[in-house]
Write an enzyme that holds these catalytic residues in place. Structure first.
Site, PDB file in Angstrom:
ATOM      1  CG  ASP A 167      -1.790   1.098   1.418  1.00 57.16           C
ATOM      2  OD1 ASP A 167      -1.727   2.053   0.626  1.00 57.16           O
ATOM      3  OD2 ASP A 167      -2.587   1.054   2.374  1.00 57.16           O
ATOM      4  CB  ILE A 168       1.311   3.941  -2.526  1.00 58.69           C
ATOM      5  CG1 ILE A 168       2.448   4.866  -2.924  1.00 58.69           C
ATOM      6  CG2 ILE A 168      -0.026   4.692  -2.512  1.00 58.69           C
ATOM      7  CD1 ILE A 168       2.385   5.335  -4.384  1.00 58.69           C
ATOM      8  CB  VAL A 207      -4.019   4.134  -5.737  1.00 59.68           C
ATOM      9  CG1 VAL A 207      -4.049   5.041  -6.950  1.00 59.68           C
ATOM     10  CG2 VAL A 207      -2.832   4.444  -4.859  1.00 59.68           C
ATOM     11  CG  ASP A 208      -8.130   9.591  -6.193  1.00 57.15           C
ATOM     12  OD1 ASP A 208      -7.590  10.310  -5.341  1.00 57.15           O
ATOM     13  OD2 ASP A 208      -8.890  10.033  -7.080  1.00 57.15           O
ATOM     14  CB  SER A 232      -3.516   4.307 -16.617  1.00 57.90           C
ATOM     15  OG  SER A 232      -3.798   5.676 -16.780  1.00 57.90           O
ATOM     16  CB  THR A 233      -2.361  -0.694 -14.362  1.00 59.17           C
ATOM     17  OG1 THR A 233      -2.091  -0.594 -12.960  1.00 59.17           O
ATOM     18  CG2 THR A 233      -1.205  -0.136 -15.154  1.00 59.17           C
ATOM     19  N   GLY A 234      -5.582   0.265 -13.149  1.00 64.90           N
ATOM     20  CA  GLY A 234      -6.733  -0.245 -12.408  1.00 64.90           C
ATOM     21  C   GLY A 234      -7.990  -0.047 -13.233  1.00 64.90           C
ATOM     22  CE1 TYR A 261     -10.146   6.596 -14.722  1.00 63.81           C
ATOM     23  CE2 TYR A 261      -8.131   7.786 -15.212  1.00 63.81           C
ATOM     24  CZ  TYR A 261      -9.425   7.775 -14.731  1.00 63.81           C
ATOM     25  OH  TYR A 261      -9.993   8.936 -14.272  1.00 63.81           O
TER      26      TYR A 261
END
Ligand code: ADP
Length: 169
Positions: free
Chosen positions: A10-11, A33-34, A117-119, A121
């Site tokens: 987790d970032i 993540v947002d 973008s890899t989720g 999007y």
């Protein structure tokens, strides 16, 4: 010399100068993540984001990190994958470059990226990883202040893709 590291998890748990948020054009929060970053940062982050007037795809904007361990959040907006003929690769490239440009401006020495973008999007993960690493390497030819770049890998597929790319060249 700039260190490039992989972190599995987790970032929001990273203690770095800046973490990057894969945001949307409104900068007013979302899922993935947002959502995790806004939840960990607390309500001050949304209040500051509301003052920014959104962000174009491929660009980035900086806020404070509030309750995060990171001092800063750099919000960037990746492209929605729409088949690949709508400039998606160059827009994704531009996200990484924009973040590093802001990092340099604010004398940020360590930065962590999610897999933009890899989720939801839908950008193909292998291609996204190749673009991310290629652009980071290109930008780091003139590294400025940056000393460490971390890729935060949250899902197994991205973790295995980055491991192969970093360890097998
Ligand atoms: P996008 O809309 O840009 O696709 P998402 O948040 O849906 O953004 O997904 C981007 C990437 O972030 C995905 O690879 C997902 O696995 C990853 N991700 C989701 N939550 C976290 C988190 N807490 N820390 C790091 N990466 C995360």
């Amino acid at each position: 010399m700039v260190a490039i590291e992989l972190f599995r998890g987790d970032i929001t748990q990273l203690k770095v100068d800046a973490i990057v948020n894969a945001a949307n054009n409104s900068l007013l929060g979302g899922g993935g993540v947002d959502g995790a970053i806004h939840k960990a940062a607390g309500p001050g982050l949304l209040l500051e984001c509301k003052t920014l007037g959104g962000c174009p795809t491929g660009d980035a904007k900086l806020t404070s990190g509030y309750n995060l361990l990171a001092k800063w959040v750099i919000h960037t907006v990746g492209p929605v994958w729409n088949g690949g003929l709508n400039n998606e690769p160059s827009l994704l490239r531009s996200c990484y470059a924009s973040c590093l440009r802001i990092a340099d401006e604010f004398k940020i020495k360590s930065i962590a990226f999610p897999n933009i973008s890899t989720g939801v999007y839908g950008f193909p993960k292998q291609l996204a990883a190749e673009i991310a690493l290629d652009e980071i390497h290109a930008c780091l030819k003139n590294p400025g202040q940056i000393r460490k770049v971390i890729f935060a890998l949250f899902d197994n597929e991205n973790f295995s893709i980055y491991n192969k790319l970093i360890n097998c060249g």
